[in-house]
Design an enzyme around this catalytic site. Structure first.
Site, PDB file in Angstrom:
ATOM      1  N   HIS A 118      15.196  29.550 -57.198  1.00 43.26           N
ATOM      2  CA  HIS A 118      13.880  29.930 -56.683  1.00 43.26           C
ATOM      3  C   HIS A 118      12.849  29.638 -57.771  1.00 43.26           C
ATOM      4  CE1 HIS A 118      12.427  32.484 -53.085  1.00 43.26           C
ATOM      5  NE2 HIS A 118      13.142  31.473 -52.649  1.00 43.26           N
ATOM      6  N   HIS A 137      14.256  19.865 -50.581  1.00 40.74           N
ATOM      7  CA  HIS A 137      15.004  21.115 -50.725  1.00 40.74           C
ATOM      8  C   HIS A 137      16.008  21.301 -49.604  1.00 40.74           C
ATOM      9  CE1 HIS A 137      15.708  25.285 -51.971  1.00 40.74           C
ATOM     10  NE2 HIS A 137      15.719  25.572 -50.684  1.00 40.74           N
TER      11      HIS A 137
END
Length: 758
Positions: free
Chosen positions: A91, A45
């Site tokens: 998210h 990420h």
């Protein structure tokens, strides 16, 4: 006989080779805290270690681009002394575990990305993807995510004005929650996340630091879920990794940061997003080529006995790191007290050290007290931008040719086009009714249309008549069949949507949602998708100024369909009147603008369409994208609508892009909104009703002869389809439905599905 415990570096998500790389960087064995810092910063990420080599192929420059990829948000010059910042993020994994807080903190994070640049956030958008609404868990996810977005966005005071809503089985265990934010700033207020000036202070602003969000997205977004049915995503062990948001703290933080910038008290600023304090301190230091000492005892904590690695890697929300001079501290402290925002000096900018070759190296030192024990000491750049770069194996799916050969376009039409059309209608109004789309009173075109449109106005901005338009688009059905062509067509679809509100496209941001990068087929999809985006953007002269890559969207070894989401920002030079919209008038001529068919043996391809998917047909081929005729058509449509926005009288009364569901759905949506029917002549077969290729627009005009003369002068294809009027939508030989039936089905489809899922 008991097995040996797992080595610490593996428990932190680091491979054996990455552990060896860390030892080479440090010239020694790392301690536990240092390993934790690398574990989060070298995660997928934070480091994009599987995608960076591919992302470099995207075009990123244009004369109006002020800030491109690599900063917290991209920024363009919109004219009149105003810049616009834009960012899109995901998210996904946190929202699968705790949908309300996962979505809410996604909103909070994207807001901080934008006001970090000095921009006041003006607008939010939310592309959402869920499994089919046939079970209670999907309803729980939908309602939780929508509530989280509305609860945070409404409370912090930023309107949510659009997005997407997609239901497909591939998202059953892996919902996708993408959030886009755009904001505006005077060009002179632009600030970057850079630490500079030895002796300057790093001030932590905002909330205290807790154990919520330890690892957070930096861990969750770097590993898929193990359960076959999504149950693993509810594992209580994962819940502490989901951050908890406070929108009222965020609102105070926004106002405090913008005032700090207006008063010139901040030299650089960075939000604490993925990887928390270690990310903010290492990235600002690395960008400035300086070192930074961080005192963990100066960090305000909300829980007792937090370990140093917890303090440094927590992703607790509503926190910013500002670089200021010592002389500014009293003013900064006083201003923050006025806004009731906590401010603590947690770091000092320090001189870089010299390595054995004499090169300057900025070190990040974690200390217990500024003059106390050094707990960790690592080169800041090695955390921020020197993670391993992987060219993972890529492999075209072995069954792709067989899937493409099973083309629904070649089927004989079966069933009733009336029934097909009604089944395809769905209005996401239930979702956007939860959001306040009129905050700031700048919204000209809100949710539910082709694109959103806002006046470019706000506190502290120079006066302007300009407007900005935004759209988010995706088509995983296309991209599953051909990720290169599908992504190019998605970019085109987004450009077409902006044209419907009179905007000229200026910049792209992307959120690339894919499965497990360790699967060669997934890496092939990602690489092809990036190439498709690059080709379309070059063909349309569009820079990509930022984005996000979300990988490991898989469950039980099953990957989601490739889901690149395109966010597009456009500008309307003069916005003094609203665009025409979808509401046509009795007696108008109904025309189709744009190339009516695609080249090749299948003039109306149905592969990857909503019509085919509804029939469980997921094969076929998608058309290639030709930017030439598409660009001419888009310029013509955008110019027609922009003239109306500028206050010039026009014979154009309505405009709508032909997108998902094809021409039939576009006509039905206009019927439902207007409450007036249409008489349409015979179309070119069943395919013309439901094919979805971009570059076609339904328009109505009160003077078809004048309109046709302008289209011909512009070299744009057009065809008259029929006339507006009556209480039915009739397409000769195919569709005959009442306006009331169309409106009722579109209005009730989503809420009926949500109710039945209980």
């Amino acid at each position: 006989m008991s097995s040996s415990p797992e080595p610490l570096h593996r428990a932190l998500g680091l491979t054996d080779s990455e552990f060896d790389d860390i030892r080479k960087v440090l010239g020694r064995e790392p301690n536990h805290l240092e390993l934790a810092l690398y574990g989060v910063m070298w995660s997928e990420h934070c480091s994009y270690k599987s995608s960076r080599i591919h992302l470099k192929r995207l075009p990123t420059e244009a004369p109006h681009v002020l800030v491109g990829p690599g900063e917290n948000a991209g920024v363009i010059d919109a004219g009149d002394g105003i810049a616009v910042a834009i960012r899109i993020e995901s998210h996904n994994h946190p929202s699968a575990i705790e949908p309300y807080q996962g979505a809410a903190t996604g909103v909070g994070g994207i807001l901080r990305d934008v006001f970090t640049m000095g921009a006041r956030p003006l607008v939010l958008m939310d592309p959402l993807f869920f499994g089919r609404l046939t079970d209670a868990r999907q309803r729980w996810l939908v309602e939780g995510v929508v509530s989280g977005i509305s609860g945070y966005g409404n409370s912090v005071g930023v309107p949510t004005i659009g997005g997407e809503l997609t239901f497909d089985d591939c998202y059953s265990s892996n919902p996708l929650v993408n959030v886009l934010c755009a904001g505006a700033l005077p060009t002179e207020r632009l600030v970057l996340g850079v630490a500079s000036g030895v002796g300057n202070l790093a001030v932590l602003l905002g909330s205290s630091t807790g154990r919520d969000g330890i690892g957070g997205v930096s861990v969750l977004a770097s590993a898929g879920f193990s359960g076959d049915d999504g149950a693993a995503s509810l594992d209580d062990a994962k819940r502490p990794s989901v951050q908890v948001g406070d929108p009222y703290e965020e609102k105070r933080l926004i106002e405090a940061c913008l005032e700090l910038l207006d008063r010139g008290l901040v030299l650089g600023i960075q939000d604490l997003g993925g990887a928390g304090l270690v990310c903010a301190t290492s990235e600002t230091a690395a960008r400035g080529g300086v070192g930074m000492d961080v005192d963990i005892t100066a960090v305000a904590l909300r829980e007792a006995d937090m370990a140093p690695f917890e303090i440094m890697t927590s992703e607790s929300q509503e926190r910013m790191l500002a670089i200021i001079t010592p002389e500014s501290w009293a003013a900064v402290s006083g201003l923050c007290a006025k806004w009731e925002v906590r401010a603590r000096v947690v770091g000092h900018v320090v001189e870089p050290v010299r390595d054995h070759d004499g090169n300057a190296v900025g070190m990040l030192r974690v200390r217990r007290g500024f003059e106390g024990e050094v707990l960790a000491q690592v080169p800041a750049a090695s955390l921020a931008d020197q993670a391993p770069l992987y060219d993972r194996p890529r492999q075209r799916p072995a069954d792709l040719d067989a899937v493409r050969a099973d083309d629904p376009t070649d089927d004989e039409p079966v069933g009733s086009p009336n029934d097909d059309l009604l089944a395809l209608l769905i209005d996401p109004a239930w979702v956007y009714r939860q959001y306040d789309s009129q905050l700031f009173l700048n919204t000209v075109v809100g949710p539910g249309r082709d694109a959103a449109l806002l006046r470019l106005a706000g506190p502290g901005l120079p006066p302007s008549r300009r407007g900005i338009a935004l759209s988010t688009d995706s088509n995983p059905r296309w991209c599953a069949l051909d990720p290169r062509a599908g992504t190019a067509l998605t970019v085109a679809e987004s450009v077409a949507n902006l044209a419907c509100v009179g905007a000229t496209a200026k910049a792209v941001v992307n959120c690339l949602n894919f499965g497990n990068p360790e699967h060669p087929e997934v890496m092939w999809q990602l690489s092809e998708s990036i190439d498709g985006m690059a080709e379309a953007c070059r063909g349309l002269d569009l820079p990509v100024i930022g984005g996000n890559v979300s990988l490991y969207n898989e469950s039980g070894g099953s990957d989601i369909d490739p889901t690149p989401v395109v966010g597009l920002l456009g500008v309307v030079d003069s916005l003094v009147a609203p665009p025409p919209g979808w509401a046509w008038d009795e007696g108008d001529a109904l025309v189709l603008v744009g190339t009516r068919t695609v080249p090749g043996p299948r003039p109306f391809p149905l592969g990857g369409t909503k019509w085919a998917t509804m029939r469980a047909r997921r094969g076929g081929s998608v058309p290639s994208f030709d930017p030439g005729p598409f660009a001419r058509t888009v310029r013509f449509v955008a110019g027609e609508v922009a003239a109306i926005c500028a206050g010039t009288a026009s014979d154009v009364t309505a405009v709508h892009d032909v997108g998902g569901g094809g021409l039939a759905v576009a006509l039905a949506e206009m019927v439902a909104v207007t409450g007036v029917g249409a008489e349409v002549g015979e179309l070119l077969g069943h395919g013309e009703l439901f094919s979805e290729f971009p570059g076609r627009f339904v328009m109505t005009t009160s003077d078809v002869e004048v309109f046709s003369a302008r289209a011909q002068a512009a070299g744009v294809a057009w065809a008259r389809l029929g006339t507006i009027g009556g209480s039915r939508l009739r397409v000769e030989g195919a569709i005959d439905l009442s306006v009331g039936d169309i409106a009722a089905r579109r209005r009730d489809a989503l809420e009926d599905a949500l109710a039945s899922a209980g």
